[in-house]
Design an enzyme around this catalytic site. Structure first.
Site, PDB file in Angstrom:
ATOM      1  CB  ALA A  15     107.079  34.544  83.247  1.00 16.82           C
ATOM      2  CB  SER A  17     102.654  40.975  80.470  1.00 13.10           C
ATOM      3  OG  SER A  17     103.594  41.098  79.433  1.00 13.10           O
ATOM      4  N   GLY A  18     100.898  38.748  79.178  1.00 15.01           N
ATOM      5  CA  GLY A  18     100.499  38.062  77.948  1.00 15.01           C
ATOM      6  C   GLY A  18     100.014  39.092  76.951  1.00 15.01           C
ATOM      7  NE  ARG A  19     104.172  40.734  75.011  1.00 14.78           N
ATOM      8  CZ  ARG A  19     104.752  40.137  76.066  1.00 14.78           C
ATOM      9  NH1 ARG A  19     104.079  39.459  76.943  1.00 14.78           N
ATOM     10  NH2 ARG A  19     106.049  40.158  76.233  1.00 14.78           N
ATOM     11  CG  HIS A 240     110.764  27.813  74.462  1.00 18.23           C
ATOM     12  ND1 HIS A 240     112.122  27.615  74.556  1.00 18.23           N
ATOM     13  CD2 HIS A 240     110.418  28.499  75.578  1.00 18.23           C
ATOM     14  CE1 HIS A 240     112.566  28.151  75.670  1.00 18.23           C
ATOM     15  NE2 HIS A 240     111.548  28.698  76.320  1.00 18.23           N
ATOM     16  CG  ASP A 241     108.759  32.557  75.934  1.00 16.96           C
ATOM     17  OD1 ASP A 241     109.693  31.735  76.048  1.00 16.96           O
ATOM     18  OD2 ASP A 241     108.293  33.189  76.900  1.00 16.96           O
ATOM     19  CB  THR A 242     113.453  31.272  74.322  1.00 18.03           C
ATOM     20  OG1 THR A 242     113.013  31.508  75.660  1.00 18.03           O
ATOM     21  CG2 THR A 242     114.872  31.764  74.169  1.00 18.03           C
ATOM     22  CB  THR A 263     110.403  36.747  83.147  1.00 15.44           C
ATOM     23  OG1 THR A 263     109.244  37.549  82.945  1.00 15.44           O
ATOM     24  CG2 THR A 263     110.378  36.117  84.527  1.00 15.44           C
ATOM     25  N   GLY A 407     111.445  42.555  76.058  1.00 16.64           N
ATOM     26  CA  GLY A 407     111.118  43.727  76.878  1.00 16.64           C
ATOM     27  C   GLY A 407     112.351  44.408  77.454  1.00 16.64           C
TER      28      GLY A 407
END
Ligand SMILES: Nc1ncnc2c1ncn2[C@@H]1O[C@H](COP(=O)(O)OP(=O)(O)OP(=O)(O)O)[C@@H](O)[C@H]1O
Ligand SMILES: C[C@H](O)[C@H](O)[C@@H](O)C(=O)CO
Length: 489
Positions: A15, A17-19, A240-242, A263, A407
């Site tokens: 949410a 930043s992207g990489r 899902h990133d989580t 986030t 992060g």
């Protein structure tokens, strides 16, 4: 590239930043090289909040070109935040912008829907935490405001599924992210027909569910030519990133929990099956799908979003410096309830919202950025401890170690505060757990690591830091009192 070295690309859209990262697997170790990092955030328009998916796609393509320059790439996969979706027409074109989950069009929709569809019924079918921005409420809001748009829609794709469609031409719904919509039945393993019907939503827009690790084919010819990714397979990771982050939690024993700290703070445990019980409902715990048929029993806690919005108001101070200053502020200061809905919408008045909360609950009012940040971190630590207790109560399992990844795992102060508030050992890292989980699910699907060896590979590849709890703190008990004293926003 020798046969025992493989490269995979992970695209991780967070949410904030992207990489795009190139992962190299060699000798059962994974090294991760972030080749391109770019900011992300809400795009405000007169009619609401959106994501700038065109810009995100441009950044992703740039990252893919950079990664492809380094040699042949075996596979590529995308993960992102949950719940948000794109609507496609007959030709597969976007019918509208992709709304941000913080868009206010869902205000009051959940409460309204729950007047006709009982909370217990919705939970029984989906096992999902009641959050106002879940896909189900976004779609009901959309249906009410612009029914014509849904009538013209031929397919609904969640954000990572949209990028997989653009990469491969295949339209699917990967399971881990589909499970966050509150339209998916985790016991049936498919979209919930009763929920769709009860909410008056069209079922035919939803694509078939596929498991994490599914092969969606090669990168389509136009993009292979543009990026240099020739012969690269598109593999849906845990989108899902989580779910990707949890897949890479470097745990080994049976008695651990995780905090995916970014986030959002996603505080949870892994269970072999969904836990859909009156007690889980009472604590508003969510049952999201994990890899290998596991369940991520967790709670969404508001997370570092509150610091991020304060920082925006303060002029983008350096994170490391801000947290170092916060560490100098005396302990046991004022607390907020981070999940109070007043903290959900974006706004540069976030420092004022924190101060107002403290004043309304009869506490001292933090003044400086360091004091406000300290207040937020102490509150997040208390909230984390509270959720860990709920998870123990619901599962009947003791939690001894808390793995903090993402992060936020870089914030030594927060790790220490969690260890103290929860009276449990905290193991911090890896920072890029989401990228690692994404890459390793691809590698496993491609037969590059043995099935079920993801966490072992992570442990062999990273250095972790341990935080041992100090003496029992007073803040945890105060937190409960502050929450009880909170007036409605
Ligand atoms: N140098 C740093 N030192 C300490 N903390 C940092 C540093 N850089 C970033 N952070 C923290 O990491 C957070 C971002 O974490 P991360 O990149 O995992 O989030 P995200 O992927 O955007 O969000 P999410 O995955 O929840 O959608 C920031 O809000 C900040 O608090
Ligand atoms: C809305 C959030 O994206 C979602 O609930 C959370 O699970 C997430 O994806 C955090 O990155």
């Amino acid at each position: 590239m020798s046969a025992d070295v493989t490269r995979h690309i992970a695209i991780d859209l967070g949410a904030s930043s992207g990489r795009v990262a190139l992962g190299t697997l060699q000798d059962s170790r994974l090294s991760v090289d972030v080749v391109h990092r770019f900011p992300n955030g809400a795009l405000a328009r007169a009619d609401g909040l959106y994501w700038n998916v065109t810009e995100l796609w441009r950044e992703v393509l740039h990252g893919l070109r950079l990664a492809a320059r380094q040699g042949p790439v075996d596979s590529v996969g995308v993960d992102s935040w949950a719940v948000d979706y794109a609507l496609l027409d007959e030709q597969g074109q976007l019918l509208d912008g992709v709304r941000h989950y913080r868009d206010p069009r869902t205000d009051g929709v959940m409460e309204d829907l729950l007047r006709t569809v009982p909370r217990e019924t919705l939970y029984e079918h989906t096992g999902i935490q009641f959050l106002p921005f879940n896909t189900v409420y976004q779609l009901v809001a959309q249906q009410r405001r612009s029914p014509d748009l849904l009538a013209r829609t031929r397919a609904l794709l969640l954000v990572p599924d949209l990028l997989h469609y653009w990469l491969s031409g295949r339209r699917v719904a990967e399971r881990t992210n589909a499970s966050t919509t509150q339209l998916y039945d985790p016991r049936q393993g498919d979209w919930s027909a009763p929920v769709l019907q009860a909410c008056g939503l069209p079922a035919q827009l939803l694509p078939p569910i596929v498991a994490p690790g599914s092969d969606l084919g090669e990168v389509c010819p136009e993009l292979a030519h543009d990026t240099g990714l020739r012969g690269t397979r598109v593999i849906a990771p845990a989108t899902h990133d989580t779910a990707s982050a949890v897949a890479a939690v470097p745990a080994s024993g049976p008695d651990w929990a995780y905090v995916s700290s970014g986030t959002w703070s996603l505080v949870g445990v892994e269970t072999p099956a969904p836990v859909i019980s009156p007690r889980a409902l009472q604590h508003n715990l969510t049952n999201e799908a994990g890899i290998h048929g596991t369940t991520r029993l967790l709670k969404n806690v508001m997370g570092l979003w509150i610091v991020q919005e304060c920082r925006r108001a303060w002029g983008e101070l350096d994170f490391a410096a801000l947290y170092a200053d916060a560490a100098q502020v005396p302990a046991h200061g004022p607390l907020i309830d981070p999940d109070d809905l007043r903290f959900l919408p974006p706004g540069t008045d976030m420092p004022l919202r924190v101060q107002t909360f403290c004043a309304q609950t009869g506490q001292s009012v933090p003044q400086t950025p360091a004091q406000i940040t300290r207040c937020i971190l102490e509150s997040l630590a208390c909230k984390t401890a509270e959720v860990l207790e709920e998870l123990e109560a619901v599962t009947g399992r003791a939690i001894r170690t808390v793995h903090v990844v993402g992060g936020g795992s870089q914030i030594a102060l927060l790790n220490r505060l969690i260890a103290d508030a929860a009276q449990r050992t905290v193991v911090a890292g890896p920072v890029e757990a989401t990228l690692m989980g994404n890459l390793l699910v691809q590698a496993e699907a491609r037969g590059r690591i043995p099935v079920g060896k993801l966490r072992e590979t992570v442990r062999a590849s990273v250095t972790l830091e341990t935080f041992v709890p100090g003496p029992t703190p007073t803040q945890r008990a105060r937190f409960a009192r502050v929450r009880a004293a909170t007036p409605a926003p």
